[in-house]
Design a protein around this motif. Structure first.
Motif, PDB file in Angstrom:
ATOM      1  N   TYR A   1       0.827  -1.204   0.000  1.00 24.79           N
ATOM      2  CA  TYR A   1       0.000   0.000   0.000  1.00 24.79           C
ATOM      3  C   TYR A   1       0.862   1.255   0.000  1.00 24.79           C
ATOM      4  CZ  TYR A   1      -3.851  -3.100   1.416  1.00 24.79           C
ATOM      5  OH  TYR A   1      -4.802  -4.090   1.469  1.00 24.79           O
TER       6      TYR A   1
ATOM      7  N   SER B   1       1.100   2.701  -5.971  1.00 23.16           N
ATOM      8  CA  SER B   1       0.095   1.719  -6.371  1.00 23.16           C
ATOM      9  C   SER B   1      -1.329   2.253  -6.175  1.00 23.16           C
ATOM     10  CB  SER B   1       0.280   0.415  -5.577  1.00 23.16           C
ATOM     11  OG  SER B   1       0.154   0.666  -4.199  1.00 23.16           O
ATOM     12  N   PHE B   2      -1.448   3.502  -5.799  1.00 23.71           N
ATOM     13  CA  PHE B   2      -2.781   4.083  -5.556  1.00 23.71           C
ATOM     14  C   PHE B   2      -3.244   4.851  -6.795  1.00 23.71           C
ATOM     15  CE2 PHE B   2      -5.867   7.077  -3.822  1.00 23.71           C
ATOM     16  CZ  PHE B   2      -6.585   6.265  -2.948  1.00 23.71           C
TER      17      PHE B   2
ATOM     18  N   ASN C   1     -11.399  10.038  -5.085  1.00 21.68           N
ATOM     19  CA  ASN C   1     -10.428  10.059  -3.973  1.00 21.68           C
ATOM     20  C   ASN C   1      -9.367  11.145  -4.125  1.00 21.68           C
ATOM     21  OD1 ASN C   1      -8.542   9.139  -5.881  1.00 21.68           O
ATOM     22  ND2 ASN C   1      -8.973   7.009  -5.414  1.00 21.68           N
TER      23      ASN C   1
ATOM     24  N   GLY D   1     -13.689  -0.737   1.819  1.00 25.41           N
ATOM     25  CA  GLY D   1     -13.036  -1.167   0.580  1.00 25.41           C
ATOM     26  C   GLY D   1     -12.773  -0.062  -0.419  1.00 25.41           C
TER      27      GLY D   1
ATOM     28  N   THR E   1      -7.451   2.428   4.174  1.00 26.55           N
ATOM     29  CA  THR E   1      -6.275   1.772   4.766  1.00 26.55           C
ATOM     30  C   THR E   1      -5.061   1.952   3.848  1.00 26.55           C
ATOM     31  OG1 THR E   1      -7.727   0.153   5.772  1.00 26.55           O
ATOM     32  CG2 THR E   1      -5.415  -0.460   5.597  1.00 26.55           C
TER      33      THR E   1
ATOM     34  N   ILE F   1     -13.690  -1.694  -4.076  1.00 29.42           N
ATOM     35  CA  ILE F   1     -12.438  -1.979  -4.786  1.00 29.42           C
ATOM     36  C   ILE F   1     -11.862  -3.335  -4.378  1.00 29.42           C
ATOM     37  CG2 ILE F   1     -10.091  -1.132  -5.251  1.00 29.42           C
ATOM     38  CD1 ILE F   1     -11.280   1.701  -4.743  1.00 29.42           C
TER      39      ILE F   1
ATOM     40  N   GLU G   1     -10.734  -6.310  -6.929  1.00 28.16           N
ATOM     41  CA  GLU G   1      -9.471  -7.060  -6.894  1.00 28.16           C
ATOM     42  C   GLU G   1      -9.732  -8.554  -6.774  1.00 28.16           C
ATOM     43  OE1 GLU G   1      -7.299  -5.336  -3.622  1.00 28.16           O
ATOM     44  OE2 GLU G   1      -6.334  -3.894  -4.964  1.00 28.16           O
TER      45      GLU G   1
END
Ligand code: ATP
Length: 472
Positions: A130, A134-135, A141, A169, A173, A327, A331
């Motif tokens: 995280y 990778s965001f 958002n 989700g 986090t 999300i 995944e």
């Protein structure tokens, strides 16, 4: 102009900003990151620590700043301002006296943290997956992401606390961990600690039971950034809230950053004392929404790239159009599609995706899956007792069944990792994380595991549908 004059001029500008009703506390936070450098030919030169702060000031504070400059009058000989980025400013140093000077009573001005030397026993507990790289940023958002970056770049300076809320989700986090990673990369000695609220509660309870209150306090107070996940979990837990209240105050008073996530905004959180909710509102509150189609496609694309999957854009678009609300589910679908294609040595095409999607659940409000259904069904399917499934046996067959049940809990419910750990005999969240990863991998390698997961999903889903229709 002499240094003192420059500071006086700047403090007048800041004071004018504080009196501008359009300048909210978070916006003022940006202004207080500014370092005035000098005045030349009617322009006041200002330095800021990063591009984000510069663009926020240019977009949102331009007019208030020009008005504040205008209020100085013609004697000040300033008509405009120019902003220059100086990354050295971002390095937390001594408290920003200027910002403190101009601080209005009712605000909580960001001041620079004094970062303590990293100590080997402080583990940050960050998940390497995280991070900001990778965001995927989308309209759902964008603001939360920008605020998270700003906090990592200038901890305890911009917004303190940063409060991120939204449904399950949707990346809260992920953002918390990303803040920790990025801050650590910018300030290698910084002390970061990620903790879920369940873990904080357990830690607190254990510390009381074992008479280790001092160790608890030092674990949570001798840090520069506290990242606390799913604060709603403290609802109604008066003593843990009290412990958190003191932790929060200590950190905030010492210019340490606190970042909080929750499923609801502070004012809708029930079971919290008002003083707690008020503190949550001190800094910046931002939310994450359900991503739109483009963002969902971009997330799948990124995930596929990372996992080196070959799925065409059409396929990713198809999946993104079917799985819309969460999300984590998105995944999960990609994991199943990939596993199915690998097992069958087939390319990922539309008919394959349709086959897999048929067996999948989509969570919606009418179709809530209770973890107990997952546990009961899994125990029944593998002919195990509930005690065995949730117990400590390491026998291979039982351990795998347990990991499948954990994987399904993660995929089919909104439960957090620590909460799932608790259901399975009080296991740690890392054990659950490991189980989910292991099952995702095994599904690709072993048809039996893929089939078991798929059959169980159908059983659980049907059970829920029957229950929903009143059929038992
Ligand atoms: N914008 C994004 N880009 C890439 N991946 C994302 C994004 N948002 C969420 N994810 C991924 O989706 C999954 C779920 O996200 P995360 O666990 O952060 O959600 P959450 O909001 O904290 O949920 P909960 O409240 O249930 O804990 C994670 O694997 C995360 O990496």
């Amino acid at each position: 102009m002499e240094d003192d004059d420059l500071r006086l001029t700047w403090s007048k500008i800041l004071t004018a900003l504080t009196q501008d009703p359009g300048v909210t506390a978070p916006l003022y936070g940006f202004a207080s990151l500014i370092e005035p450098k000098g005045i030349m030919a009617g322009t006041i030169y200002l330095e800021v620590p990063n591009d984000f702060t510069r663009s926020m000031i240019e977009q949102r504070l331009r007019t208030p700043l020009l008005i504040a400059i205008g209020l100085l009058g013609i004697d000040a000989k300033i008509t405009t301002f120019a902003i220059v980025v100086n990354p050295d400013l971002g390095a937390p140093s001594a408290p920003d006296e200027l910002a403190l000077e101009a601080e209005p009573e009712n605000r909580n001005p960001p001041t620079a943290p004094t970062i303590m030397a990293a100590s080997p026993e402080t583990e940050s507990r960050l998940n390497p997956k995280y991070n900001f790289d990778s965001f995927v940023i989308g309209s759902s958002n964008r603001f939360a992401h920008a605020a998270a970056v700003a906090v990592a770049e200038a901890p305890a300076k911009a917004y303190n606390p940063l409060f991120i809320y939204g449904d399950s989700g949707l990346g809260k986090t992920h953002l918390l961990h990303a803040i920790g990673h990025y801050a650590q990369s910018l300030y290698p000695t910084i002390r970061v600690r990620y903790v879920s609220s369940e873990e904080f509660t357990n830690d607190f309870i254990n510390s009381i039971a074992n008479n280790r209150g001092a160790a608890f306090q030092s674990r949570y107070r001798n840090i520069d950034i506290l990242l606390i996940d799913d604060i709603q979990f403290l609802q109604g837990k008066a003593e843990t809230q009290e412990a958190f209240f003191h932790t929060f105050n200590t950190l905030h008073d010492h210019n340490k950053q606190v970042v909080i996530t929750s499923d609801l905004p502070p004012k809708h959180l029930t079971g919290f004392e008002d003083r707690m909710r008020t503190r949550f509102e001190w800094g910046l509150i931002t939310d994450v929404h359900t991503p739109d189609l483009e963002t969902r496609i971009a997330i799948l694309r990124k995930k596929a790239e990372r996992e080196k999957l070959t799925a065409s854009d059409d396929i990713l678009e198809f999946i993104a159009s079917k799985v819309t609300s969460n999300i984590r589910e998105l995944e999960g679908t990609l994991i199943r599609v990939t596993a199915f294609a690998t097992l069958n040595r087939e390319p990922i095409n539309l008919s394959l995706v349709q086959t897999v999607l048929k067996d999948l659940i989509t969570l919606d409000e009418d179709n809530i899956i209770a973890p107990v259904d997952i546990i009961n069904n899994t125990a029944d399917y593998f002919r195990l007792g509930i005690d065995e499934l949730t117990g400590t046996s390491r026998a291979q067959a039982i351990a795998t069944a347990r990991q499948i049940a954990m994987y399904l809990c993660r995929e089919m419910t909104n439960l957090s990792l620590p909460k799932i750990g608790q259901l399975f005999g009080g296991r740690d969240h890392t054990t659950v994380m490991h189980a989910c990863k292991k099952i995702a991998e095994l599904m690709k390698e072993r048809r039996s595991i893929y089939n078991q997961v798929t059959e169980l999903t159908t059983r659980i889903k049907q059970g829920t549908a029957y229950a929903h229709n009143g059929i038992h």
